[in-house]
Motif scaffolding. Structure first.
Motif, PDB file in Angstrom:
ATOM      1  N   MET A  33       0.845  -1.194   0.000  1.00 37.68           N
ATOM      2  CA  MET A  33       0.000   0.000   0.000  1.00 37.68           C
ATOM      3  C   MET A  33       0.884   1.249   0.000  1.00 37.68           C
ATOM      4  O   MET A  33       2.009   1.240   0.490  1.00 37.68           O
ATOM      5  CB  MET A  33      -0.913   0.010   1.223  1.00 37.68           C
ATOM      6  CG  MET A  33      -2.006  -1.061   1.185  1.00 37.68           C
ATOM      7  SD  MET A  33      -3.255  -0.845   2.485  1.00 37.68           S
ATOM      8  CE  MET A  33      -2.275  -1.199   3.936  1.00 37.68           C
ATOM      9  N   LYS A  34       0.318   2.320  -0.537  1.00 37.69           N
ATOM     10  CA  LYS A  34       1.059   3.570  -0.678  1.00 37.69           C
ATOM     11  C   LYS A  34       0.588   4.605   0.348  1.00 37.69           C
ATOM     12  O   LYS A  34      -0.590   4.653   0.704  1.00 37.69           O
ATOM     13  CB  LYS A  34       0.871   4.143  -2.085  1.00 37.69           C
ATOM     14  CG  LYS A  34       1.393   3.245  -3.200  1.00 37.69           C
ATOM     15  CD  LYS A  34       1.171   3.889  -4.550  1.00 37.69           C
ATOM     16  CE  LYS A  34       1.588   2.964  -5.686  1.00 37.69           C
ATOM     17  NZ  LYS A  34       3.040   2.715  -5.675  1.00 37.69           N
ATOM     18  N   ALA A  35       1.529   5.431   0.790  1.00 40.47           N
ATOM     19  CA  ALA A  35       1.204   6.499   1.740  1.00 40.47           C
ATOM     20  C   ALA A  35       2.096   7.699   1.461  1.00 40.47           C
ATOM     21  O   ALA A  35       3.151   7.587   0.837  1.00 40.47           O
ATOM     22  CB  ALA A  35       1.390   6.023   3.175  1.00 40.47           C
ATOM     23  N   MET A  36       1.643   8.855   1.932  1.00 37.76           N
ATOM     24  CA  MET A  36       2.459  10.067   1.875  1.00 37.76           C
ATOM     25  C   MET A  36       2.482  10.705   3.250  1.00 37.76           C
ATOM     26  O   MET A  36       1.442  10.792   3.921  1.00 37.76           O
ATOM     27  CB  MET A  36       1.907  11.061   0.854  1.00 37.76           C
ATOM     28  CG  MET A  36       2.710  12.359   0.800  1.00 37.76           C
ATOM     29  SD  MET A  36       2.088  13.526  -0.439  1.00 37.76           S
ATOM     30  CE  MET A  36       3.305  14.854  -0.248  1.00 37.76           C
ATOM     31  N   ILE A  37       3.659  11.151   3.668  1.00 35.14           N
ATOM     32  CA  ILE A  37       3.806  11.874   4.924  1.00 35.14           C
ATOM     33  C   ILE A  37       4.088  13.338   4.607  1.00 35.14           C
ATOM     34  O   ILE A  37       5.036  13.652   3.886  1.00 35.14           O
ATOM     35  CB  ILE A  37       4.945  11.297   5.780  1.00 35.14           C
ATOM     36  CG1 ILE A  37       4.700   9.814   6.091  1.00 35.14           C
ATOM     37  CG2 ILE A  37       5.089  12.078   7.085  1.00 35.14           C
ATOM     38  CD1 ILE A  37       5.867   9.125   6.793  1.00 35.14           C
ATOM     39  N   PHE A  38       3.249  14.231   5.139  1.00 36.97           N
ATOM     40  CA  PHE A  38       3.479  15.667   4.980  1.00 36.97           C
ATOM     41  C   PHE A  38       4.525  16.097   6.010  1.00 36.97           C
ATOM     42  O   PHE A  38       4.231  16.209   7.201  1.00 36.97           O
ATOM     43  CB  PHE A  38       2.185  16.451   5.191  1.00 36.97           C
ATOM     44  CG  PHE A  38       1.176  16.274   4.097  1.00 36.97           C
ATOM     45  CD1 PHE A  38       1.422  16.740   2.819  1.00 36.97           C
ATOM     46  CD2 PHE A  38      -0.040  15.656   4.345  1.00 36.97           C
ATOM     47  CE1 PHE A  38       0.478  16.588   1.801  1.00 36.97           C
ATOM     48  CE2 PHE A  38      -0.986  15.496   3.343  1.00 36.97           C
ATOM     49  CZ  PHE A  38      -0.715  15.957   2.069  1.00 36.97           C
ATOM     50  N   ALA A  39       5.755  16.337   5.546  1.00 35.55           N
ATOM     51  CA  ALA A  39       6.856  16.676   6.452  1.00 35.55           C
ATOM     52  C   ALA A  39       7.571  17.949   6.027  1.00 35.55           C
ATOM     53  O   ALA A  39       8.679  18.225   6.495  1.00 35.55           O
ATOM     54  CB  ALA A  39       7.847  15.512   6.509  1.00 35.55           C
ATOM     55  N   ALA A  40       6.955  18.731   5.159  1.00 36.20           N
ATOM     56  CA  ALA A  40       7.642  19.888   4.575  1.00 36.20           C
ATOM     57  C   ALA A  40       7.448  21.174   5.370  1.00 36.20           C
ATOM     58  O   ALA A  40       8.097  22.180   5.070  1.00 36.20           O
ATOM     59  CB  ALA A  40       7.158  20.103   3.133  1.00 36.20           C
ATOM     60  N   GLY A  41       6.582  21.164   6.370  1.00 33.34           N
ATOM     61  CA  GLY A  41       6.227  22.399   7.072  1.00 33.34           C
ATOM     62  C   GLY A  41       7.393  23.071   7.770  1.00 33.34           C
ATOM     63  O   GLY A  41       8.394  22.432   8.128  1.00 33.34           O
ATOM     64  N   LEU A  42       7.254  24.375   8.005  1.00 34.97           N
ATOM     65  CA  LEU A  42       8.307  25.160   8.648  1.00 34.97           C
ATOM     66  C   LEU A  42       8.385  24.915  10.147  1.00 34.97           C
ATOM     67  O   LEU A  42       9.399  25.226  10.778  1.00 34.97           O
ATOM     68  CB  LEU A  42       8.069  26.653   8.387  1.00 34.97           C
ATOM     69  CG  LEU A  42       8.106  27.089   6.914  1.00 34.97           C
ATOM     70  CD1 LEU A  42       7.740  28.560   6.796  1.00 34.97           C
ATOM     71  CD2 LEU A  42       9.470  26.821   6.299  1.00 34.97           C
ATOM     72  N   GLY A  43       7.310  24.394  10.741  1.00 30.23           N
ATOM     73  CA  GLY A  43       7.329  24.111  12.173  1.00 30.23           C
ATOM     74  C   GLY A  43       7.462  25.355  13.026  1.00 30.23           C
ATOM     75  O   GLY A  43       8.121  25.334  14.068  1.00 30.23           O
ATOM     76  N   THR A  44       6.815  26.436  12.625  1.00 28.24           N
ATOM     77  CA  THR A  44       6.957  27.705  13.352  1.00 28.24           C
ATOM     78  C   THR A  44       6.455  27.615  14.792  1.00 28.24           C
ATOM     79  O   THR A  44       6.957  28.318  15.667  1.00 28.24           O
ATOM     80  CB  THR A  44       6.206  28.828  12.620  1.00 28.24           C
ATOM     81  OG1 THR A  44       4.849  28.413  12.373  1.00 28.24           O
ATOM     82  CG2 THR A  44       6.862  29.133  11.281  1.00 28.24           C
ATOM     83  N   ARG A  45       5.483  26.733  15.049  1.00 26.18           N
ATOM     84  CA  ARG A  45       4.977  26.595  16.425  1.00 26.18           C
ATOM     85  C   ARG A  45       6.003  25.955  17.352  1.00 26.18           C
ATOM     86  O   ARG A  45       5.872  26.053  18.575  1.00 26.18           O
ATOM     87  CB  ARG A  45       3.688  25.763  16.429  1.00 26.18           C
ATOM     88  CG  ARG A  45       2.505  26.399  15.737  1.00 26.18           C
ATOM     89  CD  ARG A  45       1.264  25.537  15.851  1.00 26.18           C
ATOM     90  NE  ARG A  45       1.451  24.222  15.256  1.00 26.18           N
ATOM     91  CZ  ARG A  45       0.585  23.216  15.360  1.00 26.18           C
ATOM     92  NH1 ARG A  45      -0.526  23.376  16.083  1.00 26.18           N
ATOM     93  NH2 ARG A  45       0.808  22.059  14.762  1.00 26.18           N
ATOM     94  N   LEU A  46       7.000  25.291  16.773  1.00 27.40           N
ATOM     95  CA  LEU A  46       8.000  24.601  17.581  1.00 27.40           C
ATOM     96  C   LEU A  46       9.325  25.366  17.675  1.00 27.40           C
ATOM     97  O   LEU A  46      10.335  24.801  18.093  1.00 27.40           O
ATOM     98  CB  LEU A  46       8.258  23.197  17.028  1.00 27.40           C
ATOM     99  CG  LEU A  46       7.172  22.165  17.303  1.00 27.40           C
ATOM    100  CD1 LEU A  46       7.485  20.856  16.614  1.00 27.40           C
ATOM    101  CD2 LEU A  46       6.990  21.942  18.802  1.00 27.40           C
TER     102      LEU A  46
END
Length: 247
Positions: A1-14
């Motif tokens: 099965m195929k999946a995608m992980i959204f990991a591109a964010g800037l993470g400004t809250r962290l």
């Protein structure tokens, strides 16, 4: 099965953690949050994963290489030149796959849950929906609104009274109200529906769904007693450790 992980964010809250690393590599219980999501996907039968990158992309690429891609196929969707948000990122990944009509599970990197992801995919396939959103009954100010057949109809911010899509009227008690979880399944043919200027480059997939829910079959999938946590903000990092220990 195929999946995608959204990991591109800037993470400004962290911030300030994300001043020197991507959000995806912030550790929880000694492991980067990206590793927690990859291991859950792998244990659920997903052996072909796309990960989008933008903020400190080489760190994520090096991390995957150092771990031999966790023994599965992992492809990078490079958004270094432009952060595409969830809609643009999803469209780019779907187009790259060049599949006729394949279901893909999409998972935010900063979400942990006890959801049975395989059951979510199976439900999506059996419903014949173009997209199925994992939702929960948690208390929030912003709700996705569904009819009794769990078809998406709109959105409301109860704090401000604002609604989507344009022209939608919210009436208390008329719809089933759920919070979005950051996990969903969508068919690759959805990319062919993403046309027009509003779907060029950066755009939100939830806004796209709301703008098109009257013409596309978009469902919600509610899980009773779903345990889920958003680990993308400082106050939940410690809670995430307890959450993982209790799963």
């Amino acid at each position: 099965m195929k999946a995608m992980i959204f990991a591109a964010g800037l993470g400004t809250r962290l911030k300030p953690l994300t001043d020197t690393m991507p959000k995806a590599l912030v550790p929880i219980c000694g492991k980067p949050m990206l590793q927690h999501v990859i291991e859950k996907l792998k244990a659920s039968g997903f052996n072909d994963i796309i990960i989008n990158v933008h903020h400190f992309p080489q760190q994520i690429i090096d991390f995957l290489a150092a771990n031999n891609s966790f023994g599965i196929k992992i492809t990078i969707s490079d958004e270094s030149d432009m952060l595409l948000d969830t809609g643009g990122g999803m469209k780019k990944a779907m187009k790259a796959l060049n599949c006729t009509d394949t279901p893909i599970l999409f998972h935010n990197v900063d979400i942990l849950s006890d959801c049975d992801l395989t059951s979510l995919v199976e439900h999506h396939i059996s419903s014949c929906a173009v997209a199925t959103l994992l939702v929960s009954s948690r208390s929030t100010q912003r709700y996705l609104l569904f009819d009794r057949q769990m078809r998406l109809k709109g959105w409301v911010n109860k704090a401000t009274g604002s609604t989507k899509p344009a022209g939608f009227t919210y009436r208390e008690g008329e719809y089933l109200e759920y919070a979005y979880s950051g996990i969903e399944v969508a068919n690759t043919r959805l990319a062919d529906e993403m046309t027009g200027n509003e779907c060029n480059g950066k755009f939100s997939i939830i806004d796209f769904y709301l703008d098109n829910c009257n013409r596309l079959d978009i469902h919600g999938y509610a899980v009773n007693n779903l345990k889920i946590i958003d680990i993308g903000k400082p106050e939940t990092l410690h809670d995430a450790e307890t959450f993982l220990q209790n799963l």
